[in-house]
Design an enzyme around this catalytic site. Sequence first.
Site, PDB file in Angstrom:
ATOM      1  CB  THR A  22      38.817  51.701  39.915  1.00 29.93           C
ATOM      2  OG1 THR A  22      39.343  52.568  40.913  1.00 29.93           O
ATOM      3  CG2 THR A  22      39.933  51.331  38.955  1.00 29.93           C
TER       4      THR A  22
ATOM      5  CG  ASN B  38      28.722  40.922  44.729  1.00 34.55           C
ATOM      6  OD1 ASN B  38      29.311  40.102  44.038  1.00 34.55           O
ATOM      7  ND2 ASN B  38      29.291  42.037  45.144  1.00 34.55           N
TER       8      ASN B  38
ATOM      9  CD  GLU C 201      32.069  28.083  17.133  1.00 31.28           C
ATOM     10  OE1 GLU C 201      31.089  27.344  17.270  1.00 31.28           O
ATOM     11  OE2 GLU C 201      33.231  27.666  17.178  1.00 31.28           O
TER      12      GLU C 201
END
Length: 446
Positions: free
Chosen positions: A143, A204, A252
Amino acid sequence: MREVISVHVGQAGVQIGNACWELYTLEHGLSPDGRLMDDSPSKHDSGSTFFSETGQGKHVPRRLYVDLEPGVIDDVKNGPYRSLFHPETMITGKEDAANNYARGHYTVGKELIDPVMDKLRRLADNCSGRQGLFVFHSFGGGTGSGFGALLLERLSTDYGKKAKLEFCVYPAPQLSSSVVEPYNSLLTTHTTLEHSDCSFMVDNEAIYDICKKNLGVAQPGFTNLNRLIAQVVSSITASLRFDGSLNVDLNEFQTNLVPFPRIHFPLASYAPLLSAPRRQHEQNSVEEMTFSCFESGNQMVKCDAKDGKYMACCLLYRGDVVPKDTQAAVASIKTKRTIQFVDWCPTGFKLGVCNEAPATVPGGDLAKVPRSLCMLSNTTAIAAAWNRLDYKFDLMYRKRAFVHWYVGEAMEEGEFSEAREDLAALEKDYEEVGTDSADAEEEGEY
């Protein structure tokens, strides 16, 4: 107004979203049901960037949760923040993407994209001066990769001029959640490369190591990891939400961090990474924090920044910080020989100072500190992450392993080689921007 809409896609996106909104409510003095707490100081209407206020005084997040299967979002609907979110902004499908980019992008995801764009349009209509969109997703899941890419394509069509920033969970070098991660990651990177303005990556394994080594968490779980990611996201967005002596807005970031459209993957670092017991023994000065952010142990992606050259660097301080100290810290950084900038961008530092001190989740891993720093740097070192990914992709694709699952979901096999060529070109782009101008001139014609 400078409103920002966040879209959280897939399990990783939604779970990072949970940690982010938990932190935002604390920072803006809101209870879990979105009402201002009696003892909270006035936040000068600062929350309206991320929250819309109803007539009854309830603050509702400007955000969408999207997942092709209902499990993770059902947990939110039954969790402590169920009253915070508008039920219509949580969209689920019936079946998941089964770790398959093609399912998320071509078959299952196709059915969900129109309802998602419809809800997004309603959120956008509720903004008076929308600054841009944040998309949170993983590169490795079905997904996150497939539907995340489809969403960014549609956002380009419908909201072309608005800033689109990604927060992506990138496959870790050693930890892997699925065998086909390299396929999904390569395909989603290829598809989103021209649609995203700036992508902040976290992996991770880097976060896992920080939790273990710096914060003393013996067995870090996703909640520990996501709360740390939320601190980084909060620091990046703090100057949109709070007053500061040097404020930085979304445009920015792009102007200062992205020298060329494809080179838009800044590396994020954070300091101080202190647990409560260590907090008592650390000084945590502005200079110390600044130097810490240049160390690999404070980075959100596993790569050695010393191997690369910096093109641009954004230092976002918050809390008890005065601009004079930040300028002194940068001056001492510039004297360090180990930190190399490309010769065509000699100055390279953009400073932001937000007066709001960092908040921490009660009972969380991070100590409460008076000041913090998030550094976003565009460095050629991050090319190492693409090299690793391409190598893993090649090992599988040489044997055409697992390819039938993708082709069976209405995807052309040619898209694999197209994506691989695009990533090879991206590696080459990073190589070229790191080459000194003098060398490049000798090779090319005048």
